[in-house]
Write an enzyme that holds these catalytic residues in place. Structure first.
Site, mmCIF file in Angstrom:
data_model
loop_
_atom_site.group_PDB
_atom_site.id
_atom_site.type_symbol
_atom_site.label_atom_id
_atom_site.label_comp_id
_atom_site.label_asym_id
_atom_site.label_seq_id
_atom_site.Cartn_x
_atom_site.Cartn_y
_atom_site.Cartn_z
ATOM 1 N N SER A 1 58.535 -47.525 -68.650
ATOM 2 C CA SER A 1 58.046 -49.014 -68.182
ATOM 3 C C SER A 1 57.671 -49.763 -69.057
ATOM 4 C CB SER A 1 56.797 -48.696 -67.384
ATOM 5 O OG SER A 1 55.991 -49.935 -66.829
ATOM 6 N N TYR B 1 48.812 -44.631 -66.349
ATOM 7 C CA TYR B 1 50.265 -44.913 -66.071
ATOM 8 C C TYR B 1 51.049 -45.263 -67.213
ATOM 9 C CZ TYR B 1 54.480 -47.476 -63.942
ATOM 10 O OH TYR B 1 55.713 -47.831 -63.779
HETATM 11 N N1 LIG Z 1 58.779 -52.024 -59.757
HETATM 12 C C1 LIG Z 1 58.291 -52.168 -61.136
HETATM 13 O O1 LIG Z 1 57.794 -53.173 -61.482
HETATM 14 C C2 LIG Z 1 58.461 -51.153 -62.135
HETATM 15 C C3 LIG Z 1 58.552 -51.315 -63.620
HETATM 16 C C4 LIG Z 1 58.513 -50.369 -64.372
HETATM 17 C C5 LIG Z 1 58.722 -48.972 -63.833
HETATM 18 N N2 LIG Z 1 58.957 -48.803 -62.848
HETATM 19 C C6 LIG Z 1 59.102 -47.340 -62.291
HETATM 20 O O2 LIG Z 1 60.348 -47.456 -61.494
HETATM 21 C C7 LIG Z 1 60.095 -46.323 -60.554
HETATM 22 C C8 LIG Z 1 60.365 -46.946 -59.251
HETATM 23 O O3 LIG Z 1 59.368 -47.682 -58.859
HETATM 24 P P1 LIG Z 1 59.493 -48.645 -57.694
HETATM 25 O O4 LIG Z 1 58.875 -49.874 -57.832
HETATM 26 O O5 LIG Z 1 60.816 -48.688 -56.923
HETATM 27 O O6 LIG Z 1 58.366 -47.992 -56.668
HETATM 28 P P2 LIG Z 1 58.619 -47.284 -55.174
HETATM 29 O O7 LIG Z 1 57.050 -46.845 -54.837
HETATM 30 O O8 LIG Z 1 59.072 -48.106 -54.159
HETATM 31 O O9 LIG Z 1 59.318 -46.256 -55.331
HETATM 32 C C9 LIG Z 1 58.896 -44.740 -56.036
HETATM 33 C C10 LIG Z 1 59.492 -43.481 -55.233
HETATM 34 O O10 LIG Z 1 58.921 -42.480 -55.633
HETATM 35 C C11 LIG Z 1 58.651 -41.559 -54.557
HETATM 36 N N3 LIG Z 1 57.598 -40.888 -55.005
HETATM 37 C C12 LIG Z 1 56.378 -40.988 -55.740
HETATM 38 N N4 LIG Z 1 55.381 -39.981 -55.820
HETATM 39 C C13 LIG Z 1 56.355 -38.830 -55.469
HETATM 40 C C14 LIG Z 1 56.151 -37.527 -55.715
HETATM 41 N N5 LIG Z 1 54.952 -37.078 -56.079
HETATM 42 N N6 LIG Z 1 57.213 -36.913 -55.263
HETATM 43 C C15 LIG Z 1 58.297 -37.482 -54.608
HETATM 44 N N7 LIG Z 1 58.638 -38.773 -54.703
HETATM 45 C C16 LIG Z 1 57.483 -39.348 -55.273
HETATM 46 C C17 LIG Z 1 58.188 -42.756 -53.627
HETATM 47 O O11 LIG Z 1 58.033 -42.133 -52.299
HETATM 48 C C18 LIG Z 1 59.014 -43.772 -53.544
HETATM 49 O O12 LIG Z 1 60.323 -43.631 -52.898
HETATM 50 C C19 LIG Z 1 58.680 -45.643 -60.939
HETATM 51 O O13 LIG Z 1 59.089 -44.686 -61.706
HETATM 52 C C20 LIG Z 1 57.914 -46.824 -61.444
HETATM 53 O O14 LIG Z 1 57.005 -46.331 -62.396
HETATM 54 C C21 LIG Z 1 58.837 -49.855 -61.733
#
Ligand SMILES: NC(=O)c1ccc[n+]([C@@H]2O[C@H](COP(=O)([O-])OP(=O)(O)OC[C@H]3O[C@@H](n4cnc5c(N)ncnc54)[C@H](O)[C@@H]3O)[C@@H](O)[C@H]2O)c1
Length: 276
Positions: free
Chosen positions: A168, A181
């Site tokens: 991230s 995080y």
């Molecule tokens: N959206 C953003 O702005 C952003 C920015 C940088 C990084 N990210 C990273 O991208 C990835 C996806 O994020 P997102 O925004 O799509 O969020 P999101 O919450 O929509 O997706 C995350 C998914 O991971 C699953 N998950 C969480 N903990 C879990 C566990 N212990 N076991 C199994 N599944 C689990 C959730 O149920 C969900 O389906 C993450 O790693 C997040 O840190 C997101």
């Protein structure tokens, strides 16, 4: 995804992809893109209903069935908490039984989600609770590590595989909120470099994508957002779309990036080049 990238991105036919956390958000967009490129895809989440939490899909199985019908590829839905070693072993084995050995692993599951399921509050370096700290460590670093440990030995044996882990923007710059995080995302970057070094003689590539703020449904639902940052257009001072992250993951998954390993691709419209 624009027409140019559709034409230029190599086919992934014959690949088996496991995309963790793909019931919703960025993972869902990635699973869709890999299926569109011809990969067989295991969609994964912590529960059947996690994809419905922010209204993106009714269920994980429903998503798998829809992708198979729309893209003409094989799909399966697998469940498991990535911070639990036995559940990780079971979901990797379920993928193997349904689709064959994994050749593309995308460790997308994670996020700044605390022990009670929402965003930690407080969420700073000195005031975040220990329970939230441990939940974030488990959901991000430990989870990514356990899935790698379950999948990569098989890739090494078969001398073939591409792994994409999730960092991230917050893992590359100092922040005053989402600190734990950010620390775990930085740890994932370094773990990835070490894996890339260990596996470079064995046909397995390991890279990281580090998105900036991206408009997943959870992102939009769990924090104040700036409407001006949502406009599409030439100005890169905006939020990313999940599809923009998925395009880079598809590149790293396939043969066009065949000599790329141990790298971090920051997908942030150059936001990380400037002070926050
Ligand atoms: N959206 C953003 O702005 C952003 C920015 C940088 C990084 N990210 C990273 O991208 C990835 C996806 O994020 P997102 O925004 O799509 O969020 P999101 O919450 O929509 O997706 C995350 C998914 O991971 C699953 N998950 C969480 N903990 C879990 C566990 N212990 N076991 C199994 N599944 C689990 C959730 O149920 C969900 O389906 C993450 O790693 C997040 O840190 C997101």
């Amino acid at each position: 995804m624009n027409e140019w990238s559709r034409v230029r991105t190599a086919s992934l036919a014959g690949s088996v992809a496991l995309v963790t956390g793909s019931g919703r958000g960025l993972g869902r967009a990635i699973a869709s893109r890999l299926a569109e490129l011809g990969a067989d895809v295991a969609v994964h989440d912590i529960s059947e209903s996690a994809p419905a939490q922010f209204g993106e899909e009714k269920s994980l199985t429903g998503l798998a069935e829809r992708l198979a019908a729309e893209q003409g590829v094989r799909t399966t839905a697998v469940l498991g908490d990535i911070s639990d070693e036995a559940q990780v072993a079971a979901m990797v084995e379920a993928t193997r039984q349904a689709l064959g050995p994994v050749s593309i692993l995308v460790n997308c599951a994670g996020g700044d989600i605390g022990a009670a399921g929402g965003k930690p509050d407080p969420n700073g370096a000195l005031d975040i609770s220990l329970a939230d700290t441990q939940a974030i460590i488990n959901r991000n670093f430990i989870g990514t590590m356990l899935v790698c440990r379950a999948v990569l030995p098989g890739m090494k044996e078969r001398q073939q595989g591409s792994v994409i882990n999730f960092g991230s923007l917050n893992g590359h710059r100092a922040v005053t909120s989402e600190v734990v995080y950010g620390c775990m995302k930085a740890a994932i970057v370094h773990y990835t470099r070490c894996l890339a070094m260990e596996l470079r003689h064995h046909g397995v590539r390991v890279n990281v994508v580090s998105p900036g703020p991206t408009m997943s449904a959870r992102f939009l639902a769990t924090r104040p957002t700036d409407p001006a940052m949502m406009a599409a257009g030439p100005d890169l001072d905006r939020y990313a779309t999940p599809e923009e992250i998925a395009g880079v993951v598809a590149f790293l998954a396939g043969p066009d990036s065949g000599f790329v390993s141990g790298q971090v691709v920051r997908i942030d419209g150059a936001a990380g080049l400037y002070p926050a």
